[in-house]
Motif scaffolding. Structure first.
Motif, short mmCIF file in Angstrom:
data_model
loop_
_atom_site.label_atom_id
_atom_site.label_comp_id
_atom_site.label_asym_id
_atom_site.label_seq_id
_atom_site.Cartn_x
_atom_site.Cartn_y
_atom_site.Cartn_z
N GLU A 1 0.80 -1.22 0.00
CA GLU A 1 0.00 0.00 0.00
C GLU A 1 0.84 1.27 0.00
O GLU A 1 0.30 2.38 0.02
N GLY A 2 2.16 1.13 -0.03
CA GLY A 2 3.03 2.26 -0.25
C GLY A 2 3.25 3.17 0.93
O GLY A 2 3.54 4.36 0.75
N TYR A 3 3.16 2.66 2.16
CA TYR A 3 3.40 3.50 3.34
C TYR A 3 4.86 3.44 3.75
O TYR A 3 5.52 2.41 3.63
N ASP A 4 5.35 4.55 4.27
CA ASP A 4 6.71 4.61 4.80
C ASP A 4 6.76 4.18 6.26
O ASP A 4 7.70 3.49 6.68
N VAL A 5 5.77 4.62 7.04
CA VAL A 5 5.73 4.36 8.48
C VAL A 5 4.29 4.06 8.88
O VAL A 5 3.36 4.65 8.33
N ALA A 6 4.12 3.15 9.83
CA ALA A 6 2.80 2.89 10.41
C ALA A 6 2.92 2.83 11.92
O ALA A 6 3.95 2.42 12.46
N ILE A 7 1.86 3.26 12.59
CA ILE A 7 1.77 3.14 14.04
C ILE A 7 0.96 1.90 14.36
O ILE A 7 -0.16 1.76 13.87
N ARG A 8 1.51 1.01 15.15
CA ARG A 8 0.84 -0.22 15.52
C ARG A 8 0.67 -0.27 17.04
O ARG A 8 1.62 0.04 17.78
N ILE A 9 -0.52 -0.64 17.48
CA ILE A 9 -0.81 -0.75 18.91
C ILE A 9 -1.19 -2.19 19.20
O ILE A 9 -2.11 -2.74 18.59
N GLY A 10 -0.45 -2.82 20.11
CA GLY A 10 -0.69 -4.21 20.44
C GLY A 10 0.43 -5.10 19.96
O GLY A 10 1.52 -4.64 19.61
N ARG A 11 0.16 -6.38 19.90
CA ARG A 11 1.18 -7.37 19.53
C ARG A 11 1.55 -7.24 18.06
O ARG A 11 0.68 -7.12 17.20
N LEU A 12 2.85 -7.25 17.78
CA LEU A 12 3.33 -7.17 16.41
C LEU A 12 3.38 -8.57 15.81
O LEU A 12 3.93 -9.50 16.42
N SER A 13 2.84 -8.72 14.61
CA SER A 13 2.80 -10.04 13.98
C SER A 13 3.75 -10.13 12.79
O SER A 13 4.08 -11.24 12.36
N ASP A 14 4.18 -9.00 12.24
CA ASP A 14 5.03 -9.01 11.04
C ASP A 14 6.49 -8.81 11.45
O ASP A 14 6.92 -7.69 11.71
N SER A 15 7.24 -9.90 11.49
CA SER A 15 8.63 -9.83 11.93
C SER A 15 9.56 -9.25 10.87
O SER A 15 10.75 -9.03 11.14
#
Length: 311
Positions: free
Chosen positions: A137-151
């Motif tokens: 989707e062409g994003y440079d940065v994302a804010i994630r809240i909670g458990r991270l699933s993408d290592s």
């Protein structure tokens, strides 16, 4: 024919919508521009562009490949800058994604000072509550809240946020006040669509006791603000983070439920693509967020008894 030139040509054709305009941008002949794209398609074994006498359009494969090609070209530019020993100045367009509620409550407030600090940057901010694919989707940065699933992503922890149970005074007056986690099974549960832990909520009491409760929501919503408004209207019990609950608890529209029991806090991360050469604009934004959130503005007091979970 080098692969970098093939990528540059394909991106130029996609951006300009035609071989002639792309050729003008690149300083090539139209025939050479067309040849470059044909070589790339032959190399990949797929058609990237649909060609007619009037227009050029991206195929489905071309749409997916375009963002990856742009990312590779951007990484190459960053690598060149590093090799030359220059400290890159943040420039261009930074594409950021974040959750709706956190974006409204806290992420938005960080952007005015960021823009002042980096006049060469533009920002495209998108807010939604699903987990986006940064590359696709062409994003440079994302804010994630909670458990991270993408290592495969680089993550910078910006802080943690407490989550609490809450309900309206009217709901509790009508249905009773739970005194233990197991009592929640006798109440109406309002669930967050994207939550991963509702099937088995783990509680810890102030004196160290543990309990796990499985709950089935009667109503779900894909946004925390909406869910909290529904709870404030007397529909049931919710579990939401402090940055959403704060105003509701402060004015009494909601009250805490099971205040002597807590659930694990949620980590807040800024994530971006893995790369040996992190773009200057990405580094600048992540560092800015870390500075802004060094003293988390969403913290409520008194603190909850539960300890922060290990991620």
């Amino acid at each position: 024919m080098d692969r970098l030139t093939l990528l540059q040509t394909f991106v130029a054709v996609a951006d300009t919508g035609g071989f002639s305009s792309a050729a003008d941008r690149l300083g090539l002949s139209r025939a050479m521009t067309s040849r470059h794209v044909q070589v790339l398609e032959d190399r990949l074994g797929v058609r990237l562009l649909h060609r007619t006498t009037r227009r050029v359009s991206l195929s489905e494969a071309g749409l997916g490949y375009l963002e990856r090609a742009r990312r590779l070209l951007a990484d190459f530019d960053d690598a060149e800058t590093e090799v030359r020993g220059e400290r890159a100045t943040p420039r261009g367009t930074l594409r950021v994604n974040g959750p709706v509620s956190f974006g409204r409550a806290h992420l938005a407030a960080t952007l005015p000072s960021f823009l002042v600090r980096h006049p060469g940057l533009s920002v495209e901010l998108t807010v939604n509550d699903r987990v986006v694919d940064l590359i696709e989707e062409g994003y440079d940065v994302a804010i994630r809240i909670g458990r991270l699933s993408d290592s495969s992503l680089i993550a910078k922890r910006l802080g943690t946020v407490a989550v609490r149970l809450a309900a309206s005074p009217a709901y509790l007056a009508a249905h009773g006040i739970p005194t233990t986690p197991n009592d929640l099974t006798d109440h109406t549960w309002l669930g967050y669509t994207y939550s991963t832990g509702v099937a088995g909520l783990r509680f810890t009491s102030a004196d160290g006791r543990d309990a796990v409760v499985r709950l089935g929501p009667r109503l779900t919503a894909n946004n925390g603000d909406v869910l909290t408004e529904i709870a404030a209207g007397g529909a049931g019990i919710i579990l939401q983070p402090d940055f959403i609950l704060g105003p509701y608890l402060a004015d009494g529209r909601l009250v805490p439920v099971l205040p002597d029991w807590g659930v694990p806090d949620l980590d807040i991360h800024a994530v971006h693509h893995q790369s040996r050469h992190v773009a200057a604009k990405v580094r600048a934004f992540v560092d800015h967020l870390a500075e802004c959130f060094r003293s988390p503005p969403w913290d409520l007091s008194p603190p909850r008894p539960a300890t922060r979970s290990t991620r």
